[in-house]
Design a protein around this motif. Structure first.
Motif, short mmCIF file in Angstrom:
data_model
loop_
_atom_site.label_atom_id
_atom_site.label_comp_id
_atom_site.label_asym_id
_atom_site.label_seq_id
_atom_site.Cartn_x
_atom_site.Cartn_y
_atom_site.Cartn_z
N VAL A 152 -34.52 -37.22 37.33
CA VAL A 152 -35.35 -36.87 38.56
C VAL A 152 -34.88 -37.59 39.67
N ALA A 153 -34.49 -36.66 40.69
CA ALA A 153 -34.13 -37.37 42.14
C ALA A 153 -35.09 -36.95 43.22
N GLY A 154 -35.29 -37.89 43.96
CA GLY A 154 -36.31 -37.66 44.98
C GLY A 154 -35.96 -38.35 46.35
N VAL A 155 -36.52 -37.67 47.49
CA VAL A 155 -36.26 -38.15 48.81
C VAL A 155 -37.40 -38.73 49.64
N SER A 156 -37.40 -39.83 49.97
CA SER A 156 -38.62 -40.28 50.95
C SER A 156 -40.00 -40.31 49.99
N ASN A 157 -40.96 -39.70 50.34
CA ASN A 157 -42.14 -39.74 49.62
C ASN A 157 -41.84 -39.04 48.33
N GLY A 158 -40.80 -38.00 48.12
CA GLY A 158 -40.37 -37.42 46.73
C GLY A 158 -39.71 -38.88 46.10
N GLY A 159 -38.96 -39.63 46.73
CA GLY A 159 -38.58 -40.61 45.85
C GLY A 159 -39.44 -41.72 45.50
N MET A 160 -40.43 -41.80 46.20
CA MET A 160 -41.57 -42.91 45.84
C MET A 160 -42.37 -42.26 44.61
N MET A 161 -42.46 -40.97 44.64
CA MET A 161 -43.04 -40.36 43.55
C MET A 161 -42.25 -40.35 42.30
N THR A 162 -40.65 -40.24 42.56
CA THR A 162 -39.76 -40.38 41.40
C THR A 162 -39.94 -41.86 40.81
N ALA A 174 -33.85 -39.85 31.34
CA ALA A 174 -32.80 -40.55 31.25
C ALA A 174 -32.50 -41.53 32.28
N ALA A 175 -32.70 -41.05 33.68
CA ALA A 175 -32.14 -41.69 34.80
C ALA A 175 -32.85 -41.09 35.95
N ILE A 176 -33.14 -41.95 37.13
CA ILE A 176 -33.60 -41.30 38.44
C ILE A 176 -32.62 -41.84 39.54
N ALA A 177 -32.66 -41.08 40.58
CA ALA A 177 -32.24 -41.51 42.03
C ALA A 177 -33.05 -41.27 42.90
N THR A 178 -33.20 -42.16 43.98
CA THR A 178 -33.97 -42.01 44.93
C THR A 178 -33.31 -42.50 46.22
N VAL A 179 -33.67 -41.60 47.30
CA VAL A 179 -32.97 -41.83 48.70
C VAL A 179 -34.00 -42.21 49.52
N ILE A 180 -33.83 -43.07 50.67
CA ILE A 180 -34.75 -43.83 51.50
C ILE A 180 -36.07 -43.67 50.83
N ALA A 181 -36.12 -44.53 49.96
CA ALA A 181 -37.48 -44.57 49.12
C ALA A 181 -37.32 -45.88 48.46
N SER A 182 -38.59 -46.67 48.50
CA SER A 182 -38.84 -47.81 47.41
C SER A 182 -40.23 -47.64 46.78
N LEU A 183 -40.35 -48.57 46.08
CA LEU A 183 -41.54 -48.82 44.95
C LEU A 183 -42.82 -48.93 45.82
N PRO A 184 -43.86 -48.11 45.55
CA PRO A 184 -45.36 -48.54 46.38
C PRO A 184 -45.75 -49.75 45.94
N GLU A 185 -46.40 -50.57 46.96
CA GLU A 185 -46.58 -51.98 46.80
C GLU A 185 -47.78 -51.95 45.66
N LYS A 186 -48.75 -51.02 45.60
CA LYS A 186 -49.67 -51.29 44.64
C LYS A 186 -49.33 -51.40 43.16
N GLU A 223 -50.10 -45.04 59.76
CA GLU A 223 -49.69 -45.71 58.69
C GLU A 223 -49.95 -45.03 57.44
N ASN A 224 -48.76 -45.15 56.43
CA ASN A 224 -48.90 -44.35 55.36
C ASN A 224 -48.73 -45.01 54.21
N GLY A 225 -49.25 -46.35 54.18
CA GLY A 225 -49.23 -47.01 52.73
C GLY A 225 -48.20 -48.06 52.96
N LYS A 226 -48.28 -49.03 51.99
CA LYS A 226 -47.09 -49.94 51.69
C LYS A 226 -46.27 -49.70 50.58
N VAL A 227 -45.04 -50.41 50.97
CA VAL A 227 -43.94 -50.21 49.86
C VAL A 227 -43.35 -51.44 49.79
#
Length: 331
Positions: A152-162, A174-186, A223-227
């Motif tokens: 699974v790969a995702g970018v931005s909001n899709g990366g956070m979902m990943t 097996a593996a994920i890849a994210t671009v311009i995304a971090s884990l939601p803080e919650k 504001e769109n939530g914290k990461v």
């Protein structure tokens, strides 16, 4: 992409069809699977969900394929994904090959569980976690998919979902890849993956939307939530996979001196079941998809770059992601 797209409609009762039903979807008992490209529909949680599927011409029932789910960013769609990546995933799917699927978020967003009230998906608690896990379960039944090579790969909001999907459904991936995304803080301190999963991250140090140091995700004044920070997100996966905490760092060649960015690769290896956590740091990079085919015209420089930051041409995110996936099957 061809101008003519054959649109298929596949109604799936409940969330996961029976093997017989799935077999009918691609040619029952066929020795080879015909090429397929189109928009499919999938019933989940009382909603008709959509995904675009690309089945390479080399697909065969006798040779299981890797599966790549690629999640668009906020405001995106399955239809616009190929333009965003210059069609790179499609080209790779043909030459490698692998089954490529672009799921689509409700009204352009994924419910990654951030506090994001302006997003319909978040405000209405859309069950994207359930949709994506059900879709994976369906695809590995309906198509010739290697269950040990589901990515699974995702970018931005899709990366956070990943990140969220991997934390809750790691036994499928097996593996994920994210671009311009971090884990939601919650999720800090309460997300516990049940199995190791290799992780690749690509982040810009000057990302104006998803800040490198964590905190509030912003677009303008919204504001769109914290990461979590990039470092905290990397540390989370290093700890979950029990990787070596002493990483190897490589400075990559400056292939495009005109873009104003440099890239380094940090690798945390020796994780459980041969997993790794890899971070590509794009120094001076913004909220953009790195690509060798950069669209850096005057309009972008005047209007887009000030909003999202610099795009790096030193790496191609699609190629980096697929190279990582190829070397990280589930052990």
């Amino acid at each position: 992409m061809p101008n003519r797209i054959v649109v298929f409609s596949l109604l799936v009762l409940l969330s996961i069809p029976s093997p017989v039903r799935a077999g009918e979807g691609i040619g029952e008992q066929a020795a080879s699977v015909p090429p397929a490209k189109g928009l499919f529909q999938f019933e989940h949680d009382g909603r008709t969900r959509s995904y675009f599927l690309y089945l390479p011409s080399a697909a065969s029932r006798s040779q299981p394929l890797p599966l790549l789910l690629a999640l668009h960013g906020g405001g995106g769609s399955a239809k616009r994904w190929p333009a965003y990546t210059n069609g790179c995933f499609e080209r790779l799917a043909e030459t490698q090959p692998f089954l490529l699927v672009y799921p689509e978020g409700v009204q352009g967003h994924w419910n990654d569980e951030r506090d994001y009230p302006s997003s319909y998906a978040h405000r209405n608690e859309i069950d994207d976690l359930g949709f994506l896990t059900a879709l994976i379960d369906y695809l590995v039944t309906a198509y010739p998919v290697d269950r040990n090579r589901v990515y699974v790969a995702g970018v931005s909001n899709g990366g956070m979902m990943t990140h969220y999907l991997a934390g809750r459904a790691s036994e499928r991936i097996a593996a994920i890849a994210t671009v311009i995304a971090s884990l939601p803080e919650k999720f800090s301190g309460r997300l516990r993956p049940s199995a190791p999963v290799s992780v690749l991250m690509i982040n810009g140090t000057k990302d104006p939307l998803v800040p490198w140091d964590g905190g509030m995700v912003k677009f303008g004044r919204r504001e769109n939530g914290k990461v979590l920070s990039v470092d905290e997100t990397v540390r989370f996966w290093v700890e979950q996979n029990r990787c070596d905490t002493d990483p190897g760092v490589i400075e990559l060649p400056d292939l495009d001196p005109s873009d104003g960015t440099r890239v380094s690769k940090t690798t945390y290896g020796a994780g459980a079941r041969h997993t790794e956590v890899v971070l590509y740091s794009v120094f001076e990079g913004g909220h953009t998809w790195p690509s060798h085919e950069r669209k850096s015209g005057l309009l972008r420089k005047l209007l887009i770059d000030p909003l999202v930051g610099r795009q790096s041409g030193d790496i191609d995110a699609c190629e980096v992601i697929w190279d990582f996936f190829k070397s990280h099957p589930r052990q």
